[in-house]
Design a protein around this motif. Structure first.
Motif, PDB file in Angstrom:
ATOM      1  N   VAL A  34      -6.691 -37.362  43.276  1.00  0.00           N
ATOM      2  CA  VAL A  34      -7.242 -36.662  44.445  1.00  0.00           C
ATOM      3  C   VAL A  34      -6.655 -35.254  44.546  1.00  0.00           C
ATOM      4  CG1 VAL A  34      -7.447 -36.657  46.967  1.00  0.00           C
ATOM      5  CG2 VAL A  34      -7.647 -38.816  45.716  1.00  0.00           C
ATOM      6  N   VAL A  35      -5.349 -35.144  44.395  1.00  0.00           N
ATOM      7  CA  VAL A  35      -4.692 -33.836  44.508  1.00  0.00           C
ATOM      8  C   VAL A  35      -5.204 -32.882  43.434  1.00  0.00           C
ATOM      9  CG1 VAL A  35      -2.462 -32.660  44.299  1.00  0.00           C
ATOM     10  CG2 VAL A  35      -2.651 -34.732  45.682  1.00  0.00           C
ATOM     11  N   LYS A  36      -5.336 -33.382  42.207  1.00  0.00           N
ATOM     12  CA  LYS A  36      -5.825 -32.522  41.122  1.00  0.00           C
ATOM     13  C   LYS A  36      -7.294 -32.169  41.346  1.00  0.00           C
ATOM     14  CE  LYS A  36      -5.574 -31.674  36.234  1.00  0.00           C
ATOM     15  NZ  LYS A  36      -6.831 -31.651  35.572  1.00  0.00           N
ATOM     16  N   ALA A  37      -8.090 -33.103  41.850  1.00  0.00           N
ATOM     17  CA  ALA A  37      -9.506 -32.820  42.134  1.00  0.00           C
ATOM     18  C   ALA A  37      -9.617 -31.739  43.206  1.00  0.00           C
ATOM     19  CB  ALA A  37     -10.222 -34.096  42.571  1.00  0.00           C
ATOM     20  N   ASP A  50      -9.576 -43.864  50.124  1.00  0.00           N
ATOM     21  CA  ASP A  50      -8.842 -45.128  50.212  1.00  0.00           C
ATOM     22  C   ASP A  50      -8.329 -45.668  48.883  1.00  0.00           C
ATOM     23  OD1 ASP A  50      -8.727 -45.635  52.913  1.00  0.00           O
ATOM     24  OD2 ASP A  50     -10.626 -46.720  52.975  1.00  0.00           O
ATOM     25  N   GLU A  51      -9.061 -45.418  47.798  1.00  0.00           N
ATOM     26  CA  GLU A  51      -8.765 -46.143  46.566  1.00  0.00           C
ATOM     27  C   GLU A  51      -8.381 -45.276  45.369  1.00  0.00           C
ATOM     28  OE1 GLU A  51     -12.236 -48.526  45.890  1.00  0.00           O
ATOM     29  OE2 GLU A  51     -12.216 -49.273  47.945  1.00  0.00           O
ATOM     30  N   THR A  52      -8.813 -44.034  45.352  1.00  0.00           N
ATOM     31  CA  THR A  52      -8.535 -43.177  44.205  1.00  0.00           C
ATOM     32  C   THR A  52      -7.057 -42.829  44.180  1.00  0.00           C
ATOM     33  OG1 THR A  52     -10.763 -42.284  44.391  1.00  0.00           O
ATOM     34  CG2 THR A  52      -9.210 -41.029  43.059  1.00  0.00           C
ATOM     35  N   VAL A  98     -13.195 -37.571  36.781  1.00  0.00           N
ATOM     36  CA  VAL A  98     -12.613 -38.907  36.912  1.00  0.00           C
ATOM     37  C   VAL A  98     -12.881 -39.456  38.306  1.00  0.00           C
ATOM     38  CG1 VAL A  98     -10.428 -40.188  36.985  1.00  0.00           C
ATOM     39  CG2 VAL A  98     -10.848 -38.544  35.157  1.00  0.00           C
ATOM     40  N   ALA A  99     -12.655 -38.642  39.321  1.00  0.00           N
ATOM     41  CA  ALA A  99     -12.863 -39.087  40.696  1.00  0.00           C
ATOM     42  C   ALA A  99     -14.327 -39.411  40.960  1.00  0.00           C
ATOM     43  CB  ALA A  99     -12.368 -38.025  41.680  1.00  0.00           C
ATOM     44  N   SER A 154     -18.186 -43.701  42.080  1.00  0.00           N
ATOM     45  CA  SER A 154     -19.602 -44.043  41.929  1.00  0.00           C
ATOM     46  C   SER A 154     -19.814 -45.432  41.343  1.00  0.00           C
ATOM     47  CB  SER A 154     -20.299 -43.018  41.021  1.00  0.00           C
ATOM     48  OG  SER A 154     -20.316 -41.748  41.618  1.00  0.00           O
ATOM     49  N   THR A 155     -18.764 -46.079  40.903  1.00  0.00           N
ATOM     50  CA  THR A 155     -18.862 -47.343  40.186  1.00  0.00           C
ATOM     51  C   THR A 155     -19.637 -48.411  40.947  1.00  0.00           C
ATOM     52  OG1 THR A 155     -16.768 -46.878  39.106  1.00  0.00           O
ATOM     53  CG2 THR A 155     -17.513 -49.148  39.072  1.00  0.00           C
TER      54      THR A 155
END
Length: 158
Positions: free
Chosen positions: A123-126, A116-118, A76-77, A82-83
């Protein structure tokens, strides 16, 4: 699971055990109105100690359940950061960068978007997914903090 869903489970268990709302309220030290609102999903908030008291009375346990919607936070991250960029960042590449602390110049904008945006739960799970016995999550978090300072990211949590 949110409070409304928990309330439905509590109602089902209460009915199954033959208790009235009034009984459950008295046993848990709450009002019948609070139990009614909990079971009907209209209660906005209930502290942990009060919720646990209700659940203890009817033999329910408070368990941590991982949301089913987020199976791979790294995927997901990587996709979300990458969008806006021509170079795509794969989950494996993101994992490697998180562990190593090395950020190739062409992927620094991706990592800044991560910082900044995720959403922080992603982020924590990644970080947890990228962690290994050799590179624990604590080390990865230090890498993220270092990048945030180095690149002067906007999110103040780092």
């Amino acid at each position: 699971m949110d409070l409304a869903q928990i309330g439905i489970e509590i109602r089902n268990k209460r009915v199954q055990t033959g208790l009235l709302q009034e009984h459950l309220a008295n046993f848990a030290g709450l009002s019948r109105v609070t139990i009614n609102q909990l079971e009907n999903g209209t209660l906005k908030d209930l502290g942990f100690a009060k919720l646990k008291a209700v659940m203890d009375v009817i033999g329910m346990d408070v368990a941590t359940v991982q949301p089913a919607a987020l199976k791979s936070a790294l995927a997901v991250a990587a996709l979300s950061v990458s969008t806006s960029y021509r170079d795509l960042l794969s989950p494996d590449m993101l994992s490697q960068m998180l562990r190593s602390g090395d950020a190739p110049k062409r992927y620094q904008p991706h990592l800044m978007a991560l910082l900044d945006e995720t959403p922080l739960p992603v982020v924590v799970k990644a970080v947890a997914e990228a962690a290994t016995p050799e590179v624990p999550a604590k080390k990865i978090m230090k890498n993220l903090s270092r990048w945030a300072v180095e690149w002067k990211t906007c999110r103040a949590v780092w």
